[in-house]
Scaffold this active site. Structure first.
Site, PDB file in Angstrom:
ATOM      1  N   LYS A  82       1.247  -7.584   7.359  1.00 21.43           N
ATOM      2  CA  LYS A  82       2.482  -7.102   7.423  1.00 21.43           C
ATOM      3  C   LYS A  82       2.672  -6.490   8.746  1.00 21.43           C
ATOM      4  O   LYS A  82       1.886  -6.030   9.511  1.00 21.43           O
ATOM      5  CB  LYS A  82       2.790  -6.017   6.442  1.00 21.43           C
ATOM      6  CG  LYS A  82       4.043  -5.290   6.381  1.00 21.43           C
ATOM      7  CD  LYS A  82       4.150  -4.228   5.439  1.00 21.43           C
ATOM      8  CE  LYS A  82       5.503  -3.780   5.198  1.00 21.43           C
ATOM      9  NZ  LYS A  82       5.582  -2.487   4.162  1.00 21.43           N
ATOM     10  N   SER A 121       9.298  -3.489   0.794  1.00 25.43           N
ATOM     11  CA  SER A 121       9.689  -3.861   2.250  1.00 25.43           C
ATOM     12  C   SER A 121       8.723  -4.868   2.806  1.00 25.43           C
ATOM     13  O   SER A 121       8.818  -5.746   3.571  1.00 25.43           O
ATOM     14  CB  SER A 121       9.478  -2.857   3.148  1.00 25.43           C
ATOM     15  OG  SER A 121       8.118  -2.238   3.192  1.00 25.43           O
ATOM     16  N   SER A 173       6.666  -0.692  -1.980  1.00 26.27           N
ATOM     17  CA  SER A 173       6.899  -1.776  -0.825  1.00 26.27           C
ATOM     18  C   SER A 173       5.793  -3.220  -1.017  1.00 26.27           C
ATOM     19  O   SER A 173       5.838  -4.095  -0.715  1.00 26.27           O
ATOM     20  CB  SER A 173       6.676  -1.535   0.453  1.00 26.27           C
ATOM     21  OG  SER A 173       8.251  -1.244   0.779  1.00 26.27           O
TER      22      SER A 173
HETATM   23  N1  GLN Z   1      12.016   0.965  -0.918  1.00 26.38           N
HETATM   24  C1  GLN Z   1      11.367   2.177  -0.546  1.00 26.38           C
HETATM   25  C2  GLN Z   1      12.212   2.831   0.565  1.00 26.38           C
HETATM   26  O1  GLN Z   1      12.907   2.079   1.161  1.00 26.38           O
HETATM   27  C3  GLN Z   1       9.891   1.738  -0.466  1.00 26.38           C
HETATM   28  C4  GLN Z   1       9.641   1.301   0.879  1.00 26.38           C
HETATM   29  C5  GLN Z   1       8.084   1.351   1.173  1.00 26.38           C
HETATM   30  O2  GLN Z   1       7.164   1.490   0.346  1.00 26.38           O
HETATM   31  N2  GLN Z   1       7.837   1.161   2.425  1.00 26.38           N
HETATM   32  O3  GLN Z   1      11.656   3.766   0.961  1.00 26.38           O
END
Ligand code: GLN
Length: 465
Positions: A74, A149, A173
């Site tokens: 990532k 994400s 994410s």
């Molecule tokens: N969708 C969640 C957020 O935007 C989790 C994102 C993540 O785990 N990086 O905070």
């Protein structure tokens, strides 16, 4: 699905394919792919490492299981000398000065990094549309979002462009995009895997974990990346996960939150499929207990109050003086303002502004302090429940992946869609998404450091469903 790592290992050691051929084929698939998963290809370092593996094979040397296995990273992790953009304009030309611990452990085991993968900018999002590299398209249906994400990572694994990928999970994410693309994704216990070298989103819930197409591959990668790290004081020593012995189903008790299932936002089909699983578990003589989480909505407000505060603080370091793109203004203060206004995406700015509000004088007691108190209650709630049951199952997402294009216009709806993943992040609990039971998969949670139990339960589920 059987272990892809093992399959490729056998192909390499039997001479069916050379590592260079393998890596070239995967790089070319990544380059041509229409899902927007690849921010940067790591062609040079991948081919250099592949040649070394081929040399070892030629000399008849033994190969470790991960040696020569191509993987994705990532684009929020640092890999020395390679770009690390966080899918932002800010860091589009930034090069990493050192390598993240989890990635270094994989490199030490001989795995080959192929690609820095598209993700929501700085991890902010649930659809992978908050990125300057174009929205990630779902592996199953290109009109739908890849999930966020770590969307690029999940799609790469689902399409077979990478054998496994390393994602970051602050509030879902890894788990949600794994579910959206029908692969496995594990958020380990907070502290099991070092966060050193991953760009901080919300430091108190940031976790590093694998996305892969089989339980065995999750196990292998997890065992490789876990461990105490001098650079991250939250890390702890953990026993390797061993899956040789099957779970003793007679000792299991499984719980689920009725409020999660009776939630009016939950898709009717997902609810029916989830309840059908509960019946199957009971038919297999497993004790299943409904649990209560009154006011599940508090999970979303607590999580977002805290992570916005933490990300506002963490991203304060990006002002154009130390890292990334600087835009000069009329004065120093002006330079900071222009640099930050132009280089962050709208969603990231929304979170920085929200986070600074949460922390501001006059509001922090009402919001930040209250959220930390609520988090403590949430943690003890889970701890109590996990004394009653050994496993908690839950949906991953209330709805199927949305179409690309709409979610960033309605951020509140997007935040609410995280309802099932964020609680376990606040609780620091290990949680796996298995691509089974519902369209977006199933989450399996246990008490801290019980990844082995979770993975064994996932294997058991594959036998009974
Ligand atoms: N969708 C969640 C957020 O935007 C989790 C994102 C993540 O785990 N990086 O905070």
């Amino acid at each position: 699905m059987a272990s892809e790592i093992l399959r490729i290992h056998e192909e390499l050691t039997s001479g069916k394919i050379s590592c260079t051929e393998l890596v070239k084929a995967k790089l070319s698939e990544l380059e041509k792919n229409t899902h927007n998963t690849a921010n940067f290809l790591l062609t040079e370092i991948a081919l250099e490492k592949a040649a070394k593996v081929d040399e070892k094979i030629k000399n008849g040397e033994e190969l470790g299981l991960l040696e020569g296995i191509p993987f994705g990273v990532k684009d929020v992790f640092l890999v020395q000398g390679c770009p690390a953009s966080a899918s932002s304009d800010f860091l589009k030309n930034y090069k990493s000065p050192y390598t993240a611990t989890a990635i270094q452990k994989l490199l030490d085991a001989g795995a080959i990094p192929l690609v820095k993968e598209n993700c929501d900018s700085f991890g902010h999002g649930s659809t992978n549309e908050n990125t300057v590299f174009g929205p990630v398209k779902n592996a199953v249906n290109e009109e739908l979002v890849g999930g966020g994400s770590s969307g690029g990572s999940a799609v790469n694994v689902a399409k077979g462009y990478t054998t496994f990928s390393i994602g970051g999970d602050t509030g879902g994410s890894i788990r949600q995009p794994a579910g959206f693309n029908k692969v496995y994704g594990l958020k380990p216990t907070y502290g099991r895997v070092s966060r050193y070298g991953i760009m901080a989103y919300a430091s108190s819930t940031d976790c590093v974990g694998p996305i892969a197409s089989s339980i065995e591959d999750i196990q292998l990668v997890l065992n490789t990346i876990s461990g105490k790290d001098y650079h991250d004081q939250t890390t702890f020593v953990s026993e390797p996960v061993d899956l040789t012995e099957a779970i003793d189903a007679s000792t299991l008790s499984v719980g689920y939150y009725t409020e999660f299932i009776e939630n009016e936002g939950l898709d009717a089909e997902t609810k029916a499929e989830f309840l059908a699983l509960v019946d199957k578990l009971k038919a297999a003589n497993i004790e299943v207990k409904p649990l209560n989480f009154k006011n599940a909505d508090v999970l979303v407000s607590t999580y977002y109050a805290l992570v916005m505060a933490e990300t506002a603080s963490n991203l304060a370091r990006l002002d154009g003086s130390m890292y990334g793109g600087r835009i000069d203004g009329d004065s120093l203060k002006d330079s900071y303002a222009v640099t930050r206004s132009e280089n962050f995406t709208e969603e990231t700015k929304r979170r920085i502004v929200g986070g600074n509000q949460v922390l501001s004088q006059g509001h922090s007691d009402e919001i930040y302090t209250k959220a930390t108190a609520l988090r403590s209650q949430i943690i003890s709630h889970f701890e109590q429940d996990l004394k009653e049951v050994s496993i908690i199952i839950s949906p991953v997402s209330p709805t199927a992946p949305p179409k690309i294009g709409g979610s960033l216009k309605d951020p509140l709806a997007m935040y609410l869609s995280d309802i099932y993943t964020i609680g376990f992040s606040l609780g620091e609990l290990p949680t796996l998404t298995a691509p089974v039971v519902t369209e977006t998969g199933l989450q399996i949670t246990a008490t801290k450091a019980q990844e082995e139990l979770i993975l064994k339960f996932a294997k058991f589920l594959n036998e009974i469903i």
